[in-house]
Design a protein around this motif. Structure first.
Motif, PDB file in Angstrom:
ATOM      1  N   ARG A  70     -12.043  47.644 -22.952  1.00  0.00           N
ATOM      2  CA  ARG A  70     -13.164  46.733 -22.699  1.00  0.00           C
ATOM      3  C   ARG A  70     -12.674  45.675 -21.714  1.00  0.00           C
ATOM      4  O   ARG A  70     -11.614  45.101 -21.896  1.00  0.00           O
ATOM      5  N   ALA A  71     -13.434  45.481 -20.695  1.00  0.00           N
ATOM      6  CA  ALA A  71     -12.966  44.556 -19.656  1.00  0.00           C
ATOM      7  C   ALA A  71     -14.124  43.749 -19.118  1.00  0.00           C
ATOM      8  O   ALA A  71     -15.279  44.195 -19.097  1.00  0.00           O
ATOM      9  N   GLY A  72     -13.813  42.572 -18.688  1.00  0.00           N
ATOM     10  CA  GLY A  72     -14.841  41.728 -18.087  1.00  0.00           C
ATOM     11  C   GLY A  72     -14.236  40.399 -17.691  1.00  0.00           C
ATOM     12  O   GLY A  72     -13.045  40.145 -17.896  1.00  0.00           O
ATOM     13  N   PHE A  73     -15.058  39.536 -17.139  1.00  0.00           N
ATOM     14  CA  PHE A  73     -14.612  38.192 -16.797  1.00  0.00           C
ATOM     15  C   PHE A  73     -14.662  37.317 -18.028  1.00  0.00           C
ATOM     16  O   PHE A  73     -15.457  37.534 -18.930  1.00  0.00           O
ATOM     17  N   ASP A  86      -4.800  42.111 -30.411  1.00  0.00           N
ATOM     18  CA  ASP A  86      -6.265  42.068 -30.465  1.00  0.00           C
ATOM     19  C   ASP A  86      -6.800  41.541 -31.781  1.00  0.00           C
ATOM     20  O   ASP A  86      -7.751  40.742 -31.806  1.00  0.00           O
ATOM     21  N   SER A  87      -6.199  41.949 -32.904  1.00  0.00           N
ATOM     22  CA  SER A  87      -6.776  41.497 -34.167  1.00  0.00           C
ATOM     23  C   SER A  87      -6.574  39.992 -34.350  1.00  0.00           C
ATOM     24  O   SER A  87      -7.407  39.316 -34.946  1.00  0.00           O
ATOM     25  N   LEU A  88      -5.487  39.465 -33.775  1.00  0.00           N
ATOM     26  CA  LEU A  88      -5.281  38.020 -33.885  1.00  0.00           C
ATOM     27  C   LEU A  88      -6.278  37.267 -33.023  1.00  0.00           C
ATOM     28  O   LEU A  88      -6.785  36.203 -33.406  1.00  0.00           O
ATOM     29  N   PHE A  89      -6.591  37.817 -31.870  1.00  0.00           N
ATOM     30  CA  PHE A  89      -7.627  37.204 -31.044  1.00  0.00           C
ATOM     31  C   PHE A  89      -8.940  37.154 -31.813  1.00  0.00           C
ATOM     32  O   PHE A  89      -9.661  36.144 -31.819  1.00  0.00           O
ATOM     33  N   SER A  90      -9.238  38.271 -32.455  1.00  0.00           N
ATOM     34  CA  SER A  90     -10.498  38.332 -33.189  1.00  0.00           C
ATOM     35  C   SER A  90     -10.512  37.320 -34.322  1.00  0.00           C
ATOM     36  O   SER A  90     -11.515  36.649 -34.574  1.00  0.00           O
ATOM     37  N   TYR A  91      -9.370  37.176 -34.989  1.00  0.00           N
ATOM     38  CA  TYR A  91      -9.297  36.235 -36.108  1.00  0.00           C
ATOM     39  C   TYR A  91      -9.497  34.812 -35.610  1.00  0.00           C
ATOM     40  O   TYR A  91     -10.213  34.009 -36.226  1.00  0.00           O
ATOM     41  N   ASP A  92      -8.869  34.523 -34.484  1.00  0.00           N
ATOM     42  CA  ASP A  92      -8.989  33.186 -33.938  1.00  0.00           C
ATOM     43  C   ASP A  92     -10.423  32.896 -33.541  1.00  0.00           C
ATOM     44  O   ASP A  92     -10.947  31.802 -33.761  1.00  0.00           O
ATOM     45  N   TYR A  93     -11.064  33.885 -32.974  1.00  0.00           N
ATOM     46  CA  TYR A  93     -12.445  33.705 -32.543  1.00  0.00           C
ATOM     47  C   TYR A  93     -13.368  33.462 -33.727  1.00  0.00           C
ATOM     48  O   TYR A  93     -14.360  32.747 -33.628  1.00  0.00           O
ATOM     49  N   TRP A 122     -12.142  41.091 -27.769  1.00  0.00           N
ATOM     50  CA  TRP A 122     -12.300  40.722 -26.359  1.00  0.00           C
ATOM     51  C   TRP A 122     -12.811  39.293 -26.240  1.00  0.00           C
ATOM     52  O   TRP A 122     -12.338  38.503 -25.416  1.00  0.00           O
ATOM     53  N   ARG A 123     -13.772  38.972 -27.092  1.00  0.00           N
ATOM     54  CA  ARG A 123     -14.346  37.632 -27.002  1.00  0.00           C
ATOM     55  C   ARG A 123     -13.301  36.579 -27.362  1.00  0.00           C
ATOM     56  O   ARG A 123     -13.257  35.502 -26.764  1.00  0.00           O
ATOM     57  N   GLY A 124     -12.475  36.933 -28.340  1.00  0.00           N
ATOM     58  CA  GLY A 124     -11.414  35.991 -28.704  1.00  0.00           C
ATOM     59  C   GLY A 124     -10.452  35.762 -27.550  1.00  0.00           C
ATOM     60  O   GLY A 124     -10.039  34.624 -27.278  1.00  0.00           O
ATOM     61  N   ALA A 125     -10.108  36.852 -26.875  1.00  0.00           N
ATOM     62  CA  ALA A 125      -9.192  36.710 -25.748  1.00  0.00           C
ATOM     63  C   ALA A 125      -9.839  35.891 -24.639  1.00  0.00           C
ATOM     64  O   ALA A 125      -9.182  35.073 -23.974  1.00  0.00           O
ATOM     65  N   ALA A 126     -11.132  36.117 -24.428  1.00  0.00           N
ATOM     66  CA  ALA A 126     -11.828  35.358 -23.384  1.00  0.00           C
ATOM     67  C   ALA A 126     -11.840  33.872 -23.725  1.00  0.00           C
ATOM     68  O   ALA A 126     -11.567  33.014 -22.865  1.00  0.00           O
TER      69      ALA A 126
END
Lengths: 758, 177
Positions: free
Chosen positions: A61-64, A182-189, A713-717
């Protein structure tokens, strides 16, 4: 006095399971997942934006970073080949490969094996995917001028990270790169602070404890089961259940994946639900019927006219053949008569021959020894001609049957000459033949009369003593069934090398082959070769015992007593006369398919006709619906030698975090993310199981990410938007190109949502 | 080139393929001088074995290298990274030496293989190999678990290949090397 009566309901017949008509809307297999070309966006003029790539094993999954959702989602597949017709190289990425058969055959995944590894193996595919991403995102500068945030698996090996960095920095000129989990990004989000992160992904499930936003990666653990292993497991289950149905590429992997997604769910009580899964009542709700494409077998239905024409033709040809045969016979008859004439003429000539010598010459011409032979021949021919004439043409009248007399048999041997002796022997043979035939006829008649008398007796017995007769018949039926069972068991035993039956067979074989069959001293006067075998007809039965052939062609049954037919006969009689013996009790009904567990398992509550092409191309998913996702809780079901999810969480909280200050707080926030969480009932099941094994004051609470698939992805963004984790040095946790070139390929800046350096 | 979807014929299939092909489009962001190193596709087994070999060699060199002052062995406490390192009042240098020593003794704490879950210590529940229902019985001849006598009759009629297939689902098939 009040008087209550309860209505009496007639007992519902719970014994019969009524077969159901086939369902009106069976599930169908899905088409290949080609959803059209992904859109490309124009260059956005946001200064601080970064490119976020969630590099997962199921899809990229990719995006700005400023967009709310990733603009691109596609599986990490690439097909690169040279097309013969156009004579140039073609490259396709992602779902677009499903559009073409050749492309699909040539597609490679970035991971190898694609179902159980989340470490990138094929870097060409990864390079192609990155090109695809950058071009779709509308970049056309000399370099990629935006920072890139990428996700990587937990404990990514250094080699993988080094190669990825090399690809990004050298190949695409990216200014800065940061890696995270990725799962940590999701958790943070999702606003997590202290808790347990369960990242149930495509190729594996990670469990990571997080305390005060810092992950304790040394206590993290990975269970090798994810959605892709579910797909493989379901494929093998179906292949074992329906042999021959899944061969030949009739069902592709993506179709099985869709089956898993659509039909499987996590059961709350596995053993209990399993026990009731195949029960008849309500089976049509639990059993999902999937119809595979099939080809209807061509049944050529000829119209009546055609049938008539065919019959006519057959009759015609038959008639023609008959005519031909009759003609031939007539010809033969005419020829025979001519010969007869010739012989008669010859006889006359011989009789009228002047000298003996000329007579001898005439006879020699036709190879006759003497007159009497010629005479005999003439007589034979006359007889045969007459017979044939009678048969075919029917001119001459029937001659009276010859009375068979054997005068010579009376005369003793001494009185006759040599010829007479021979003649006598011939007559004896004839007499024996005749006698044997007469005897056979008499025997048949006797047999028929015997049977008739037995039947009469039986009828009389039945009329006299009905109960006794019925009892006797029932006993006979039981004994026949027992004998059938014994015979089957005996046959099966013969296959086993060490069974009693097999050993007896070997003994019989050995005794037949040995020279001393009785094993005793030879009796006086008995010849060596003559041990009396074969004199009694019953001796030959031993060969039947030795034979071990399988019953596939059913030929063995013809020799033995056809017990099946006997049984059917008895049951027919019982049906006719016995009031209590109904259709249900017959042997046929006992093998009723509606009571069969295996039938419910393989064909659901519907009739199964093995001839029908449509029904042979059906899958029934009943038990598999809960069996496949259950493996994450009990990996031994699929042979995975690891502990289940519940046990992992339990040991983590109980043992490995013992003594830690945050031990009691972990269970309060168990966070589930990733594609596996999309199975219905996953969080409830996890919560219930954990509540049973953790201490009562742990306060178990399980929650799912708002969007288990895209939240990483949203968490990383969001993280990138906040400056990438602010921490050591400027630019957050991003490694710039210069730093990378200076400090080496494996340089990594650790941050609280990423791996640690190893 | 065979079109899979039935909703296309030869010409527009061709057109779509041209549209999808990314080999044709310009890729200016690509560094033209970048040549991918040969043999960079390594299997997971290879990567992990390389990594473990490197760790092992690092361990041995660290042990005898004299890069760190040998410290008396202290029992490591349960749990990992102390969330509050300032709690312990120690010299910065001693902290560094301790960390180095710990790493030298135990190797890196987090690797791909060390993360993998351990086998289970709970007794495993048995399920029927044919139907998936709970299985109280086991067939001694084939080793399959079965649910009732009807399934047993089915098992007796299986061929060797099918039996091995069922056992392989559970990971119990005999593999001849």
């Amino acid at each position: 006095m009040p008087h209550f009566t309860l209505p009496i309901h007639p007992p519902t017949n719970t014994n019969t399971n009524t077969p159901l008509p086939p369902p009106s809307n069976p599930y169908l297999l899905t088409d290949p997942p080609f959803t059209g070309q992904l859109p490309s966006s124009r260059q956005q003029t946001h200064p601080g934006t970064a490119i976020i790539i969630d590099n997962g094993s199921s899809s990229i999954r990719a995006g700005f970073s400023h967009s709310p959702t990733p603009s691109l989602q596609f599986p990490p597949l690439m097909a690169r080949y040279t097309d013969r017709k156009l004579a140039r190289r073609l490259t396709f990425i992602g779902s677009e490969i499903y559009f073409d058969g050749t492309a699909r055959g040539q597609s490679k995944s970035a991971y190898d094996p694609p179902t159980s590894s989340n470490i990138i193996n094929n870097w060409d595919v990864q390079e192609g995917c990155l090109e695809y991403i950058f071009s779709k995102l509308g970049l056309h500068g000399q370099n990629v001028d935006k920072a890139v945030v990428m996700t990587e698996p937990l404990a990514n090996p250094a080699y993988a990270r080094r190669t990825m960095s090399e690809l990004l920095f050298e190949g695409f000129g990216v200014p800065a790169v940061a890696y995270g989990i990725d799962s940590l990004f999701s958790y943070d989000y999702n606003g997590g602070r202290t808790g347990l992160v369960v990242g149930a992904g495509y190729t594996g499930t990670h469990v990571i404890p997080v305390v005060d936003r810092q992950p304790l990666l040394s206590q993290a653990t990975r269970l090798d089961w994810g959605r892709s292993q579910c797909v493989e497991f379901l494929t093998r289950l179906l292949r074992a259940k329906y042999p021959g149905l899944l061969t030949g590429g009739k069902i592709t992997e993506t179709q099985v994946e869709d089956l898993v997604r659509e039909h499987c769910y996590v059961s709350q009580d596995f053993s209990g639900e399993m026990l009731s899964m195949l029960e008849w009542t309500g089976l049509e709700n639990r059993d999902h019927l999937v119809q595979l494409p099939y080809q209807e077998k061509e049944v050529v239905v000829k119209t009546d006219e055609e049938l008539r024409v065919v019959e006519e033709r057959k009759r015609e040809s038959g008639r023609r053949l008959q005519e031909q045969a009759a003609k031939m016979r007539l010809e033969k008859l005419v020829r025979k008569e001519q010969e007869l004439e010739y012989y008669r003429d010859l006889l006359l000539r011989v009789q009228n021959a002047p000298t003996k010598k000329s007579a001898r010459e005439l006879l020699d011409e036709d190879e006759f020894k003497d007159e009497s032979q010629l005479d005999r021949r003439i007589k034979e021919m006359e007889k045969s001609v007459r017979k044939q004439r009678n048969k075919d043409v029917g001119d001459l009248e029937e001659e009276t049957a010859e009375v068979h007399t054997y005068p010579l048999l009376e005369i003793p041997d001494e009185d006759l000459d040599e010829e007479g002796v021979k003649a006598k022997r011939g007559q004896r043979l004839l007499k024996a033949n005749h006698d044997a035939r007469a005897r056979a006829k008499a025997e048949k008649a006797a047999e028929a009369s015997r049977l008739a008398s037995v039947q009469r007796e039986d009828d009389a017995y039945r009329e006299r003593d009905f109960e006794g007769w019925v009892e006797e018949r029932r006993a006979a039926r039981q004994s026949t069934m027992q004998r059938i069972k014994d015979r089957d068991r005996f046959k099966a035993d013969l296959g086993n090398r060490k069974s009693q039956a097999s050993q007896m067979r070997m003994k019989a074989l050995a005794s037949l082959a040995s020279d001393n069959p009785l094993g005793r001293k030879r009796r006086r006067g008995q010849d060596k070769e003559d041990d009396g075998f074969g004199a009694d007809d019953g001796d030959w039965a031993v060969y039947r015992d030795i034979q071990r052939g399988n019953d596939e062609d059913g030929e063995g049954d013809e020799e033995e007593e056809d017990l099946g037919a006997v049984l059917r006969g008895i049951e027919g009689e019982l049906l006719k006369w016995d009031p209590e013996f109904t259709e249900q009790s017959t042997q046929e009904a006992m093998r009723d398919w509606t009571k069969s567990l295996y039938h419910a398992f393989a064909h659901g509550p519907y009739v199964f006709d093995s001839e029908s092409a449509r029904e042979s191309a059906q899958l029934h998913l009943n038990v598999e619906r809960i069996r496949v996702p259950e493996v994450i809780f009990q990996p031994s079901i699929a042979g995975v030698d690891q502990a289940g999810l519940t046990e992992l969480v339990e040991t983590l909280i109980g043992n490995r975090m013992a003594g830690h200050t945050a031990q009691g707080l972990l269970a309060r926030d168990i966070f589930v993310t990733g594609g596996y969480a999309l199975f219905k009932g996953f969080e409830e099941r996890l919560a219930n199981e954990l509540r049973g094994v953790l201490p009562a004051d742990a306060g178990v609470k399980v929650r799912k990410a708002r969007d288990p698939v895209l939240d990483a992805w949203r968490g990383a963004a969001a993280w990138a938007g906040k400056g990438g984790g602010g921490g050591s040095g400027s630019g957050g946790a991003f490694v710039t190109r210069g730093e990378w070139m200076e400090k080496g390929g494996e340089y990594l800046k650790e941050h609280n949502l990423g791996n640690v350096f190893t | 080139m065979a079109p899979i979807t039935t909703a296309s014929n030869e010409t527009n299939h061709q057109a779509l393929l041209d549209k999808l092909d990314i080999a044709k489009i310009q890729k200016p962001f690509r560094n033209p001088n970048f040549k991918a190193p040969q043999r960079r596709n390594k299997s997971v087994k290879q990567i992990l074995s390389d990594a473990s070999r490197r760790e092992a060699s690092l361990l041995t060199t660290q042990n005898n290298s004299g890069a760190s002052t040998p410290m008396p062995v202290t029992p490591t406490e349960a749990g990992s990274l102390h969330p509050n390192p300032a709690q312990a009042s120690q010299d910065l240098s001693r902290l560094v030496l301790e960390k180095n020593q710990k790493a030298a003794q135990t190797g890196p704490s987090v690797t791909y293989t060390s993360i993998a879950a351990a086998p289970s210590t709970r007794p495993k529940k048995r399920y029927c190999d044919i139907t998936g229902l709970p299985a109280p019985y086991r067939d001694s001849k084939t080793g399959l678990y079965y649910h009732n006598k009807e399934v047993y009759a089915v098992i007796r009629g299986l061929s060797t290949a099918q039996i091995q297939e069922y056992l392989a689902l559970r990971g119990a098939a005999t593999v001849l090397k």
